[in-house]
Design a protein around this motif. Structure first.
Motif, PDB file in Angstrom:
ATOM      1  N   CYS A 105      -0.697 -14.005  35.016  1.00  0.00           N
ATOM      2  CA  CYS A 105       1.105 -14.307  35.302  1.00  0.00           C
ATOM      3  C   CYS A 105       1.739 -13.846  33.922  1.00  0.00           C
ATOM      4  O   CYS A 105       2.922 -15.293  34.767  1.00  0.00           O
ATOM      5  N   SER A 106       1.302 -13.610  32.891  1.00  0.00           N
ATOM      6  CA  SER A 106       2.030 -13.617  31.466  1.00  0.00           C
ATOM      7  C   SER A 106       3.319 -12.782  31.479  1.00  0.00           C
ATOM      8  O   SER A 106       3.621 -13.243  30.642  1.00  0.00           O
ATOM      9  N   TRP A 112       6.114 -22.285  37.390  1.00  0.00           N
ATOM     10  CA  TRP A 112       6.230 -20.888  36.897  1.00  0.00           C
ATOM     11  C   TRP A 112       4.813 -20.149  37.449  1.00  0.00           C
ATOM     12  O   TRP A 112       4.456 -20.421  38.331  1.00  0.00           O
ATOM     13  N   GLY A 113       4.619 -18.972  37.377  1.00  0.00           N
ATOM     14  CA  GLY A 113       4.250 -18.049  37.383  1.00  0.00           C
ATOM     15  C   GLY A 113       4.397 -16.956  39.721  1.00  0.00           C
ATOM     16  O   GLY A 113       5.469 -16.541  39.589  1.00  0.00           O
ATOM     17  N   GLY A 167      -4.261 -16.799  33.923  1.00  0.00           N
ATOM     18  CA  GLY A 167      -2.924 -17.287  33.007  1.00  0.00           C
ATOM     19  C   GLY A 167      -2.179 -15.531  32.515  1.00  0.00           C
ATOM     20  O   GLY A 167      -1.131 -15.314  32.277  1.00  0.00           O
ATOM     21  N   TRP A 171       4.120 -18.660  26.411  1.00  0.00           N
ATOM     22  CA  TRP A 171       3.105 -19.618  27.006  1.00  0.00           C
ATOM     23  C   TRP A 171       1.799 -20.010  27.871  1.00  0.00           C
ATOM     24  O   TRP A 171       0.877 -20.130  28.028  1.00  0.00           O
ATOM     25  N   LEU A 172       1.863 -19.265  29.019  1.00  0.00           N
ATOM     26  CA  LEU A 172       1.319 -18.590  29.879  1.00  0.00           C
ATOM     27  C   LEU A 172       0.343 -17.412  29.758  1.00  0.00           C
ATOM     28  O   LEU A 172      -1.240 -17.803  30.003  1.00  0.00           O
ATOM     29  N   ASN A 210       6.672 -14.478  29.852  1.00  0.00           N
ATOM     30  CA  ASN A 210       5.691 -15.768  29.420  1.00  0.00           C
ATOM     31  C   ASN A 210       4.730 -15.893  28.375  1.00  0.00           C
ATOM     32  O   ASN A 210       4.232 -16.216  28.582  1.00  0.00           O
TER      33      ASN A 210
END
Length: 330
Positions: free
Chosen positions: A231-232, A278-279, A228, A187-188, A185
């Motif tokens: 979880c990215s 998300w995450g 972040g 954005w994360l 992801n």
């Protein structure tokens, strides 16, 4: 059996990848210019910029001390950016390593100069920056190694076109198989980069002696950055030992299920709305590591709730995992 589900890292990051690169470049530039500016009322004019042993023997104006490293960084960033977007995999690798090393080294050197000159009436009385220089070199090497670890070292191979015909693969006797899929992801990842850069800036300001409150800002930014980053991205790996899911770009945190701990595996389409965002999410569907909407690998443990993770080619991963489970049960 090998993984064919990985995509070109350039396309995987897309707009967010370019935004993250820009945040890093502009963030370092802001630190190089901002640290001397923030401390200008507590610095002599000119400032010491060169030392012979522990004694300063060279100086320059405060304006030049801010602009010169910023100009060096701007040129280096322009060259690295050109190599990243117009070169091959090796050019992308070395541009990332060089930029990470140079950015850490320049910001560390700027911090050391500001700290050494802080609250001294003249540049001749500036402290020795030896400790700051040593820490700068250590930070630069660490940043370069991290960039080396995180940047792909080669172009990905062709995407496999074969898929399992059913929920279980028939594996020839004695043949070992592996399935690997990675989801990102961006954005994360961008959020983690922004928070990490903010934490670095506040820590550098505090280290340079520009104020205690900077340390109070560092802690929450570090927490946001680590969360972040964790979880990215995620990597799921299926082997004869079961399923391993590693979190974050370095994969330092992971969960593992042995074949005897899993009742079955399947592929399933899920969306952030279904699992609550998300995450790493807990919902009525069990635990879901949701990095992007769509295909997920889902396992049903023999005890506890289902676990799902975003993964390309999840059907083949589930088929292989079911084959491993069946083999262990025979």
């Amino acid at each position: 059996m090998s993984d064919g589900s990985q995509r070109d890292p350039q396309s995987r990051g897309g707009t967010a990848g370019r935004a993250g690169w820009a945040v890093g470049v502009l963030g370092v530039l802001a630190l190089l210019l901002g640290l001397p500016w923030a401390a200008r009322g507590r610095l002599p004019e000119p400032v010491a910029t060169h030392w012979a042993g522990t004694h300063p023997d060279g100086s320059t104006s405060l304006t030049a001390a801010a602009l010169f490293p910023a100009a060096v960084w701007a040129v280096a960033a322009a060259v690295a950016t050109g190599a990243r977007w117009h070169g091959g995999a090796q050019a992308r690798l070395w541009s990332a390593v060089g930029l990470a090393f140079g950015g850490a080294l320049l910001t560390g050197a700027q911090t050391s100069i500001v700290s050494a000159n802080l609250d001294h009436p003249s540049w001749q009385e500036a402290r020795s920056p030896d400790i700051g220089v040593a820490l700068s070199l250590l930070a630069a090497v660490s940043a370069g190694l991290a960039a080396w670890r995180l940047t792909p070292h080669g172009d990905p191979g062709p995407r496999a076109t074969t898929a399992a015909d059913g929920p279980r693969l028939e594996l020839p006797a004695g043949r070992r198989a592996v399935w690997i899929s990675r989801a990102v992801n961006p954005w994360l990842g961008l959020l983690a980069a922004v928070a990490g850069l903010g934490a670095a800036g506040s820590a550098l300001a505090a280290f340079a002696g520009l104020g205690g409150p900077a340390w109070a800002l560092t802690a929450p930014l570090v927490v946001v950055g680590l969360a972040g980053a964790g979880c990215s991205s995620v990597r799921a790996r299926v082997t004869e030992r079961g399923l391993t899911v590693a979190f974050g770009p370095l994969g330092l945190l992971s969960r593992h299920w042995a074949p005897e701990e899993i009742a079955s595996a399947r592929a399933e389409q899920r969306t952030p709305a279904q699992v609550g965002g998300w995450g790493y999410r807990l919902s009525g569907l069990g635990t879901t590591v949701m990095l992007r909407r769509g295909e997920c690998l889902v396992i049903r443990p023999r005890t506890g709730a289902d676990f799902a993770v975003s993964a390309d080619d999840a059907e083949r991963g589930a088929a292989l995992l079911n084959a491993v489970i069946a083999h262990r049960n025979t």
